[in-house]
Design an enzyme around this catalytic site. Structure first.
Site, PDB file in Angstrom:
ATOM      1  N   ALA A  30      10.817  71.664  33.983  1.00 43.71           N
ATOM      2  CA  ALA A  30       9.415  72.045  33.829  1.00 43.71           C
ATOM      3  C   ALA A  30       9.325  73.088  32.724  1.00 43.71           C
ATOM      4  O   ALA A  30      10.310  73.782  32.439  1.00 43.71           O
ATOM      5  CB  ALA A  30       8.905  72.623  35.146  1.00 43.71           C
ATOM      6  N   GLY A  46      13.425  70.284  36.816  1.00 46.12           N
ATOM      7  CA  GLY A  46      12.507  69.158  36.987  1.00 46.12           C
ATOM      8  C   GLY A  46      12.964  67.897  36.269  1.00 46.12           C
ATOM      9  O   GLY A  46      12.549  66.791  36.638  1.00 46.12           O
ATOM     10  N   GLU A 102      15.137  66.297  38.706  1.00 47.25           N
ATOM     11  CA  GLU A 102      14.295  65.774  39.791  1.00 47.25           C
ATOM     12  C   GLU A 102      13.587  64.479  39.392  1.00 47.25           C
ATOM     13  O   GLU A 102      13.393  63.582  40.213  1.00 47.25           O
ATOM     14  CB  GLU A 102      13.285  66.841  40.211  1.00 47.25           C
ATOM     15  N   GLU A 133      17.105  76.024  38.970  1.00 48.35           N
ATOM     16  CA  GLU A 133      15.922  76.873  39.173  1.00 48.35           C
ATOM     17  C   GLU A 133      16.251  78.254  39.697  1.00 48.35           C
ATOM     18  O   GLU A 133      15.534  79.220  39.437  1.00 48.35           O
ATOM     19  CB  GLU A 133      14.941  76.180  40.139  1.00 48.35           C
TER      20      GLU A 133
HETATM   21  N1  CAA Z   1      10.826  75.098  29.283  1.00 46.08           N
HETATM   22  C1  CAA Z   1      10.348  75.535  28.110  1.00 46.08           C
HETATM   23  N2  CAA Z   1      11.076  75.582  26.978  1.00 46.08           N
HETATM   24  C2  CAA Z   1      12.350  75.144  27.064  1.00 46.08           C
HETATM   25  C3  CAA Z   1      12.920  74.690  28.246  1.00 46.08           C
HETATM   26  C4  CAA Z   1      12.103  74.660  29.402  1.00 46.08           C
HETATM   27  N3  CAA Z   1      12.537  74.203  30.578  1.00 46.08           N
HETATM   28  N4  CAA Z   1      14.203  74.345  28.018  1.00 46.08           N
HETATM   29  C5  CAA Z   1      14.428  74.596  26.698  1.00 46.08           C
HETATM   30  N5  CAA Z   1      13.314  75.075  26.129  1.00 46.08           N
HETATM   31  C6  CAA Z   1      13.106  75.483  24.723  1.00 46.08           C
HETATM   32  C7  CAA Z   1      13.771  76.818  24.439  1.00 46.08           C
HETATM   33  O1  CAA Z   1      12.944  77.903  24.840  1.00 46.08           O
HETATM   34  C8  CAA Z   1      13.946  76.734  22.940  1.00 46.08           C
HETATM   35  O2  CAA Z   1      12.713  77.020  22.337  1.00 46.08           O
HETATM   36  P1  CAA Z   1      12.670  77.954  21.002  1.00 46.08           P
HETATM   37  O3  CAA Z   1      13.429  77.152  19.979  1.00 46.08           O
HETATM   38  O4  CAA Z   1      11.211  78.047  20.734  1.00 46.08           O
HETATM   39  O5  CAA Z   1      13.362  79.238  21.361  1.00 46.08           O
HETATM   40  C9  CAA Z   1      14.235  75.246  22.719  1.00 46.08           C
HETATM   41  O6  CAA Z   1      13.757  74.551  23.872  1.00 46.08           O
HETATM   42  C10 CAA Z   1      15.708  74.943  22.592  1.00 46.08           C
HETATM   43  O7  CAA Z   1      16.357  75.493  23.720  1.00 46.08           O
HETATM   44  P2  CAA Z   1      17.606  76.523  23.622  1.00 46.08           P
HETATM   45  O8  CAA Z   1      17.501  77.321  22.359  1.00 46.08           O
HETATM   46  O9  CAA Z   1      17.677  77.278  24.895  1.00 46.08           O
HETATM   47  O10 CAA Z   1      18.797  75.476  23.470  1.00 46.08           O
HETATM   48  P3  CAA Z   1      20.309  75.672  23.936  1.00 46.08           P
HETATM   49  O11 CAA Z   1      21.042  74.506  23.392  1.00 46.08           O
HETATM   50  O12 CAA Z   1      20.777  77.046  23.611  1.00 46.08           O
HETATM   51  O13 CAA Z   1      20.257  75.565  25.545  1.00 46.08           O
HETATM   52  C11 CAA Z   1      19.586  74.615  27.657  1.00 46.08           C
HETATM   53  C12 CAA Z   1      19.865  74.370  26.153  1.00 46.08           C
HETATM   54  C13 CAA Z   1      20.903  74.973  28.365  1.00 46.08           C
HETATM   55  C14 CAA Z   1      19.026  73.323  28.221  1.00 46.08           C
HETATM   56  C15 CAA Z   1      18.581  75.772  27.799  1.00 46.08           C
HETATM   57  O14 CAA Z   1      17.464  75.509  26.947  1.00 46.08           O
HETATM   58  C16 CAA Z   1      18.068  75.956  29.202  1.00 46.08           C
HETATM   59  O15 CAA Z   1      18.756  76.503  30.029  1.00 46.08           O
HETATM   60  N6  CAA Z   1      16.818  75.532  29.460  1.00 46.08           N
HETATM   61  C17 CAA Z   1      16.164  75.746  30.716  1.00 46.08           C
HETATM   62  C18 CAA Z   1      16.675  74.799  31.753  1.00 46.08           C
HETATM   63  C19 CAA Z   1      16.023  75.114  33.084  1.00 46.08           C
HETATM   64  O16 CAA Z   1      16.183  76.184  33.638  1.00 46.08           O
HETATM   65  N7  CAA Z   1      15.285  74.146  33.616  1.00 46.08           N
HETATM   66  C20 CAA Z   1      14.597  74.294  34.864  1.00 46.08           C
HETATM   67  C21 CAA Z   1      13.176  74.701  34.649  1.00 46.08           C
HETATM   68  S1  CAA Z   1      12.381  75.136  36.171  1.00 46.08           S
HETATM   69  C22 CAA Z   1      11.908  73.683  36.844  1.00 46.08           C
HETATM   70  O17 CAA Z   1      12.133  72.620  36.310  1.00 46.08           O
HETATM   71  C23 CAA Z   1      11.169  73.868  38.125  1.00 46.08           C
HETATM   72  C24 CAA Z   1      10.950  72.668  38.967  1.00 46.08           C
HETATM   73  O18 CAA Z   1      11.500  72.525  40.007  1.00 46.08           O
HETATM   74  C25 CAA Z   1       9.958  71.709  38.602  1.00 46.08           C
END
Ligand code: CAA
Length: 257
Positions: free
Chosen positions: A65, A110, A113, A133
């Site tokens: 998400a 998500g 999921e 999460e």
């Molecule tokens: N939401 C919003 N933006 C996201 C994102 C997310 N879930 N995942 C990645 N991005 C964005 C980053 O903020 C970044 O944006 P900028 O270039 O503007 O800074 C861009 O995508 C590239 O990401 P990274 O620079 O972080 O890339 P990386 O290769 O260093 O890392 C990653 C990749 C490990 C996937 C890392 O991006 C990450 O950990 N992302 C979040 C994953 C996460 O926690 N997902 C769960 C979300 S909560 C959820 O889904 C709740 C639910 O139950 C529904």
């Protein structure tokens, strides 16, 4: 067919729905979830006999998400977001033909999921799965607390959700999260082959098989999903949710209470 954040093609009975926000690693906003719903409705209207769900770009299936959208949500807003996520997952689960999650890259939160709601999950070698999460001070809110244990067993689901572990494709296959792992370079061809094979079967028998399998009893219950929505949205506005998400956006480690 193109919406702002997804693309849909239908060819020889196979619909390919691609989440298309590669710069944000295909993170799901409200618009994107609504577009997925609309894309699935279009695929059904075009009598798709198999659906492939994929993510655009080299790095991600779906990285979850959208955290920049969630960071300031109130509990009622989070409840609405959870309802939308549940509705999309239900639409996948009840789609009248098999849906394949083609996971090439990150399937986190998500994104994992969404894959769980599909009929089959196929992963490229380099794919990474996780219900991460907890690192953001929240829990899975789009069916993960209900569908994950059904697929991988209770202990493994607890480990994944409590620890926020990221696992590679082979580990995901070992625990039953995916059915097949394919070398990166052979991935697209194998996904096409699998989708074509499904589309060549009797669509009527396939629909009946899916309906019967969905009734087997291992799927999520309405009561379980309602508990998840309540627990998930109740975390919004807490110190740890605000801090966990802010820390992600500021690219630093969170400091939880
Ligand atoms: N939401 C919003 N933006 C996201 C994102 C997310 N879930 N995942 C990645 N991005 C964005 C980053 O903020 C970044 O944006 P900028 O270039 O503007 O800074 C861009 O995508 C590239 O990401 P990274 O620079 O972080 O890339 P990386 O290769 O260093 O890392 C990653 C990749 C490990 C996937 C890392 O991006 C990450 O950990 N992302 C979040 C994953 C996460 O926690 N997902 C769960 C979300 S909560 C959820 O889904 C709740 C639910 O139950 C529904």
């Amino acid at each position: 067919m193109t919406w702002d954040t997804i693309t849909l093609t239908v060819e020889d009975g196979v619909a390919t729905l691609t989440v298309d926000r590669p710069d944000q690693l295909n993170a799901l906003t409200v618009d994107t979830l609504e577009a997925i719903e609309a894309g699935l409705a279009e695929a059904a209207a075009e009598d798709a006999r198999a659906v492939v769900l994929a993510g655009a770009g080299e790095k991600a299936f779906v990285a979850g998400a959208d955290i920049s959208y969630m960071v300031d949500l109130s509990t009622p807003e989070a409840q609405a977001y959870a309802e939308l996520g549940h509705r999309v997952a239900d639409t996948i689960e009840s789609f009248p033909a098999p849906v394949i999650a083609a996971v090439d890259g990150y399937a986190l939160g998500g994104g994992c999921e969404l894959a769980l709601a599909c009929d089959l999950r196929i992963a490229a070698d380099s794919a990474v799965f996780g219900q991460t999460e907890i690192d953001l001070g929240i829990i899975p809110g789009w069916g993960g607390t209900q569908r994950l244990p059904a697929l991988v067993g209770d202990e493994t689901a607890r480990r994944l959700i409590f620890l926020g572990e990221r696992i590679d494709a082979d580990a995901a296959a070992e625990c039953g999260l995916v059915g097949e792992v394919v070398a990166d370079e052979a991935f697209d061809a194998r996904v096409d082959e699998l989708a074509d094979t499904l589309a060549a079967q009797s669509a009527t028998a396939m629909r009946a098989a899916k309906e019967a399998l969905n009734a087997a009893g291992d799927g999520p219950t309405a009561a379980g999903l309602a508990v998840e929505r309540r627990a998930w949205s109740g975390l919004f506005g807490t110190h740890d949710q605000r801090e966990g998400m802010q820390a992600f956006l500021e690219k630093r480690d969170p400091s939880f209470e």
